[in-house]
Design an enzyme around this catalytic site. Structure first.
Site, PDB file in Angstrom:
ATOM      1  N   ARG A  40     -12.843  22.565 -36.006  1.00 51.20           N
ATOM      2  CA  ARG A  40     -11.769  21.710 -36.527  1.00 51.20           C
ATOM      3  C   ARG A  40     -12.350  20.529 -37.306  1.00 51.20           C
ATOM      4  NH1 ARG A  40      -8.918  20.298 -31.252  1.00 51.20           N
ATOM      5  NH2 ARG A  40      -7.601  19.010 -32.562  1.00 51.20           N
ATOM      6  N   ARG A  61      -2.447  18.063 -44.878  1.00 46.42           N
ATOM      7  CA  ARG A  61      -3.873  18.142 -44.569  1.00 46.42           C
ATOM      8  C   ARG A  61      -4.677  18.692 -45.740  1.00 46.42           C
ATOM      9  NH1 ARG A  61      -3.358  18.538 -38.877  1.00 46.42           N
ATOM     10  NH2 ARG A  61      -5.105  18.978 -37.577  1.00 46.42           N
ATOM     11  N   ARG A 113      -9.433  14.360 -23.029  1.00 48.57           N
ATOM     12  CA  ARG A 113      -8.070  14.271 -23.541  1.00 48.57           C
ATOM     13  C   ARG A 113      -7.138  15.265 -22.839  1.00 48.57           C
ATOM     14  NH1 ARG A 113      -6.513  14.408 -29.861  1.00 48.57           N
ATOM     15  NH2 ARG A 113      -7.347  16.516 -29.952  1.00 48.57           N
ATOM     16  N   ARG A 162      -5.570  20.773 -24.189  1.00 50.04           N
ATOM     17  CA  ARG A 162      -5.344  21.613 -25.357  1.00 50.04           C
ATOM     18  C   ARG A 162      -6.396  22.713 -25.403  1.00 50.04           C
ATOM     19  NH1 ARG A 162      -4.219  17.930 -30.634  1.00 50.04           N
ATOM     20  NH2 ARG A 162      -5.214  19.763 -31.548  1.00 50.04           N
ATOM     21  N   LYS A 204      -4.834   9.592 -33.921  1.00 49.75           N
ATOM     22  CA  LYS A 204      -3.569   9.527 -34.670  1.00 49.75           C
ATOM     23  C   LYS A 204      -2.373   9.511 -33.698  1.00 49.75           C
ATOM     24  CE  LYS A 204      -4.401  13.255 -37.138  1.00 49.75           C
ATOM     25  NZ  LYS A 204      -5.743  13.703 -36.726  1.00 49.75           N
TER      26      LYS A 204
HETATM   27  P1  AMP Z   1      -3.560  18.701 -34.607  1.00 48.10           P
HETATM   28  O1  AMP Z   1      -2.756  18.541 -33.364  1.00 48.10           O
HETATM   29  O2  AMP Z   1      -3.062  17.868 -35.752  1.00 48.10           O
HETATM   30  O3  AMP Z   1      -5.042  18.514 -34.376  1.00 48.10           O
HETATM   31  O4  AMP Z   1      -3.362  20.220 -35.091  1.00 48.10           O
HETATM   32  C1  AMP Z   1      -3.763  21.316 -34.265  1.00 48.10           C
HETATM   33  C2  AMP Z   1      -3.872  22.595 -35.093  1.00 48.10           C
HETATM   34  O5  AMP Z   1      -2.592  22.931 -35.669  1.00 48.10           O
HETATM   35  C3  AMP Z   1      -4.817  22.537 -36.279  1.00 48.10           C
HETATM   36  O6  AMP Z   1      -6.178  22.790 -35.897  1.00 48.10           O
HETATM   37  C4  AMP Z   1      -4.262  23.662 -37.175  1.00 48.10           C
HETATM   38  O7  AMP Z   1      -4.623  24.945 -36.673  1.00 48.10           O
HETATM   39  C5  AMP Z   1      -2.753  23.486 -36.982  1.00 48.10           C
HETATM   40  N1  AMP Z   1      -2.198  22.524 -37.960  1.00 48.10           N
HETATM   41  C6  AMP Z   1      -1.630  21.306 -37.694  1.00 48.10           C
HETATM   42  N2  AMP Z   1      -1.260  20.683 -38.817  1.00 48.10           N
HETATM   43  C7  AMP Z   1      -1.587  21.515 -39.843  1.00 48.10           C
HETATM   44  C8  AMP Z   1      -1.479  21.428 -41.266  1.00 48.10           C
HETATM   45  N3  AMP Z   1      -0.963  20.337 -41.863  1.00 48.10           N
HETATM   46  N4  AMP Z   1      -1.928  22.475 -41.996  1.00 48.10           N
HETATM   47  C9  AMP Z   1      -2.443  23.572 -41.437  1.00 48.10           C
HETATM   48  N5  AMP Z   1      -2.597  23.717 -40.098  1.00 48.10           N
HETATM   49  C10 AMP Z   1      -2.176  22.699 -39.299  1.00 48.10           C
END
Ligand code: AMP
Length: 228
Positions: A182, A99, A138, A171, A20
């Site tokens: 995740r 999400r 990554r 990360r 993404k």
């Molecule tokens: P991402 O970078 O999108 O993979 O997000 C990393 C982490 O941030 C996720 O594993 C969640 O812990 C938190 N997070 C990001 N977006 C959301 C969301 N829309 N709802 C809940 N937690 C989120």
């Protein structure tokens, strides 16, 4: 270069590691009038700045769990509003939010009040074995959210961001164990979310193993939405 004729309000949906962030960066380059917000990037910036929200978020992120719907929705809606994205003529894309169906409903209601409903949702469909391979390589530049991959898209100078020269980091949730959680969270929440957007008739899906295969499909959908 493409130009926007109609406002685009796009959500990119996809598993963690489905690309993404990479697709967002490429779209922003191709369509300079689009802006983006990534919920994960916003949270990582809060963590880096050591804010109370950042401290709370880091507990969830490090264990691969989702933050509460209310908390994340408030953060994103405040951000959209501060950037004047509730104005129905702005073009933008969301990465990582909503999400869950609850988040989607809260967002729909808020955008509806401003006649600025999402008008395109694209699901990035990438096989899980490809995703797992990618994640090990990554690296990210937290302030900008730029993503690098040591195999496909390495930085020009090892360990440094191409634009700022600042250090790249891994990360903390890209470990084998947390990443597995995740992916599980994603699988649990994605089907109802897909159903939600399919019902509103704005859902599309693009499939492929690499960013170069996915990107042209995405450009086509975005161009169609823009009316080009
Ligand atoms: P991402 O970078 O999108 O993979 O997000 C990393 C982490 O941030 C996720 O594993 C969640 O812990 C938190 N997070 C990001 N977006 C959301 C969301 N829309 N709802 C809940 N937690 C989120």
């Amino acid at each position: 270069m493409a130009s926007a004729l109609r406002p685009l309000r796009l959500l990119l949906l996809g598993a963690p590691g489905s690309g993404k962030g990479t697709q967002t960066a490429r779209l922003l380059k191709q369509f300079p009038q689009i802006e983006s917000v990534s919920s994960g990037d916003l949270l990582r910036q809060q963590i880096k700045a050591g804010t109370p929200l950042g401290q709370k978020a880091s507990l969830y992120i490090s264990s691969g769990k989702l933050l509460s719907d209310e908390l994340i929705t408030k953060l994103i809606i405040t951000n959209l509003s501060n950037r004047k994205w509730m104005n129905s003529s702005a073009s933008w894309l969301l990465d990582g939010f909503p999400r869950t169906v609850k988040q989607a409903e809260l967002l729909d209601a808020e955008l509806g009040r401003h006649s600025a409903q999402l008008n395109l949702v694209v699901q990035l469909d990438v096989p899980e074995n490809v995703i797992l391979e990618r994640i090990e390589n990554r690296y990210v530049h937290v302030p900008s959210g730029r993503v690098y991959n040591l195999t496909y898209n390495p930085p020009r100078v090892p360990g440094k961001d191409d634009i700022t020269g600042e250090p790249l980091t891994k990360r903390s949730d890209d470990t084998y164990e947390v990443f597995g959680k995740r992916l599980k969270e994603y699988r649990r929440t994605v089907t109802p979310l897909i159903d939600h957007y399919a019902k509103s008739g704005i859902l599309e899906k693009v499939t492929g193993e690499t960013s170069d295969i996915i990107f042209p499909q995405l450009v086509k959908l975005v161009s169609e939405k823009f009316g080009e």
